[in-house]
Design a protein around this motif. Structure first.
Motif, PDB file in Angstrom:
ATOM      1  N   LEU A 160      -0.905   5.307   3.476  1.00 33.34           N
ATOM      2  CA  LEU A 160      -0.641   5.676   2.085  1.00 33.34           C
ATOM      3  C   LEU A 160      -0.864   7.173   1.874  1.00 33.34           C
ATOM      4  O   LEU A 160      -0.187   7.808   1.053  1.00 33.34           O
ATOM      5  CB  LEU A 160      -1.452   4.819   1.112  1.00 33.34           C
ATOM      6  N   GLY A 213       0.819   3.957  -2.885  1.00 36.82           N
ATOM      7  CA  GLY A 213       0.446   5.333  -2.552  1.00 36.82           C
ATOM      8  C   GLY A 213       1.492   6.331  -3.002  1.00 36.82           C
ATOM      9  O   GLY A 213       1.163   7.411  -3.509  1.00 36.82           O
ATOM     10  N   VAL A 235      -4.344   1.467   6.553  1.00 35.94           N
ATOM     11  CA  VAL A 235      -3.792   1.486   5.196  1.00 35.94           C
ATOM     12  C   VAL A 235      -4.000   2.844   4.543  1.00 35.94           C
ATOM     13  O   VAL A 235      -3.067   3.430   3.973  1.00 35.94           O
ATOM     14  CB  VAL A 235      -4.428   0.367   4.346  1.00 35.94           C
ATOM     15  N   SER A 236      -5.224   3.365   4.612  1.00 34.94           N
ATOM     16  CA  SER A 236      -5.491   4.657   3.979  1.00 34.94           C
ATOM     17  C   SER A 236      -4.694   5.768   4.647  1.00 34.94           C
ATOM     18  O   SER A 236      -4.190   6.678   3.973  1.00 34.94           O
ATOM     19  CB  SER A 236      -6.992   4.968   4.012  1.00 34.94           C
ATOM     20  N   SER A 284       0.823  -1.208   0.000  1.00 32.95           N
ATOM     21  CA  SER A 284       0.000   0.000   0.000  1.00 32.95           C
ATOM     22  C   SER A 284       0.862   1.265   0.000  1.00 32.95           C
ATOM     23  O   SER A 284       0.553   2.248  -0.678  1.00 32.95           O
ATOM     24  CB  SER A 284      -0.925   0.003   1.221  1.00 32.95           C
ATOM     25  N   ALA A 296      -4.022   1.407  -4.052  1.00 30.58           N
ATOM     26  CA  ALA A 296      -3.142   2.367  -3.394  1.00 30.58           C
ATOM     27  C   ALA A 296      -2.653   3.432  -4.373  1.00 30.58           C
ATOM     28  O   ALA A 296      -2.514   4.605  -4.005  1.00 30.58           O
ATOM     29  CB  ALA A 296      -1.960   1.644  -2.755  1.00 30.58           C
ATOM     30  N   GLN A 313      -4.708  -4.523  -4.181  1.00 31.67           N
ATOM     31  CA  GLN A 313      -4.428  -3.473  -3.211  1.00 31.67           C
ATOM     32  C   GLN A 313      -3.377  -2.498  -3.735  1.00 31.67           C
ATOM     33  O   GLN A 313      -3.449  -1.296  -3.466  1.00 31.67           O
ATOM     34  CB  GLN A 313      -3.979  -4.083  -1.888  1.00 31.67           C
ATOM     35  N   PHE A 314      -2.413  -2.998  -4.478  1.00 34.15           N
ATOM     36  CA  PHE A 314      -1.386  -2.134  -5.072  1.00 34.15           C
ATOM     37  C   PHE A 314      -2.031  -1.123  -6.021  1.00 34.15           C
ATOM     38  O   PHE A 314      -1.716   0.074  -5.983  1.00 34.15           O
ATOM     39  CB  PHE A 314      -0.366  -2.989  -5.811  1.00 34.15           C
ATOM     40  N   LYS A 316      -8.524  -0.832   7.162  1.00 38.41           N
ATOM     41  CA  LYS A 316      -8.817   0.201   6.157  1.00 38.41           C
ATOM     42  C   LYS A 316      -8.272   1.551   6.610  1.00 38.41           C
ATOM     43  O   LYS A 316      -7.631   2.272   5.834  1.00 38.41           O
ATOM     44  CB  LYS A 316     -10.326   0.306   5.939  1.00 38.41           C
ATOM     45  N   ILE A 367     -10.924  -0.691  -0.449  1.00 37.96           N
ATOM     46  CA  ILE A 367     -10.126  -1.507   0.473  1.00 37.96           C
ATOM     47  C   ILE A 367     -11.009  -2.542   1.169  1.00 37.96           C
ATOM     48  O   ILE A 367     -10.645  -3.717   1.280  1.00 37.96           O
ATOM     49  CB  ILE A 367      -9.416  -0.619   1.507  1.00 37.96           C
TER      50      ILE A 367
END
Length: 247
Positions: free
Chosen positions: A182, A83, A178-179, A79, A142, A138-139, A175, A156
């Motif tokens: 990134l 990002g 990760v958010s 991620s 991101a 996910q990549f 979530k 996500i």
């Protein structure tokens, strides 16, 4: 008057992100209306709302410890790289080109936010994929998150659901983590690239944090579906506005 617009929009963005998500639907247009160029408005909006996600992730720290289905460091690493690439892609995008695609990005994010839960449910019911495919998905998510980010939470959650996670609190925690991460790495790229309008960004950051703190009490008074409908309405209005401006 413009400062008040930034404060109010960021405050309610913090509230929305704490309860239902979609705060960038308020901060991004407010910055553009305040005279910030769209590309810089996107970068500055990310700076304003990113601390709230990390704060939410900290609140879910116990739930995050329950996740065993996924390799958390690898998922987070993918991620972060995605990002960063998305943020660099935004910095490399010519201003005029970004202005042209903004209405389409808003349209995509609005549709995603409006129909995301139904799409997520359908995907969970019809697909189940391996760990490698989830990391690839996910990549790509991101990259989108670093570039624009509207509706990324829905993406996500859908990805985690496809992989088989069912603990909603743990999924929300991941979530948020990760958010938030990134967004943080995107912020670094935006700062180094000189894309952030700091006066506006710091004003909104403080207001968004206050809104995020207030969001807990708001959540107990306003049903999330009502807030979701409000976010969708704002997204539709802003999408129409930017399409008209483009024309």
């Amino acid at each position: 008057m413009l400062t008040l617009l930034l404060i109010v929009s960021a405050f309610f963005a913090g509230v929305l992100n704490a309860v239902a998500g979609g705060g960038s639907f308020l901060t991004f247009p407010a910055l553009v209306l305040a005279g910030v160029p769209p590309l810089n408005a996107n970068a500055t909006s990310t700076v304003a709302v990113s601390p709230g996600a990390l704060a939410s992730a900290y609140g879910y720290r116990r739930e995050l410890g329950r996740i065993t289905e996924i390799d958390l460091p690898v998922f987070l690493g993918v991620s972060l790289v995605g990002g960063l690439l998305g943020a660099l892609l935004l910095l490399w995008t010519p201003e005029r080109l970004f202005e042209a695609i903004v209405p389409w990005l808003l349209l995509f994010a609005t549709v995603l936010f409006a129909f995301g839960p139904k799409i997520s449910t359908w995907v969970r019911q019809n697909f189940h994929v391996g760990h490698g495919a989830v990391l690839v998905a996910q990549f790509l998510i991101a990259i989108y998150g670093g570039y624009f980010g509207g509706g990324i939470g829905i993406l996500i959650l859908a990805t985690l659901g496809v992989f088989g996670l069912t603990d909603l609190h743990a999924m929300n925690g991941l979530k948020a983590l990760v958010s938030g991460c990134l967004n943080a790495v995107a912020v670094v790229a935006f700062v180094v690239g000189g894309a952030v309008y700091w006066t506006e960004g710091l004003i909104m950051l403080v207001a968004a944090m206050a809104g995020g703190y207030a969001g807990a009490s708001v959540a107990r008074r306003i049903p999330p579906p009502i807030l979701r409908k409000f976010v969708i309405l704002v997204g539709v209005v802003m999408t129409v506005y930017f399409f008209i401006e483009k024309a």
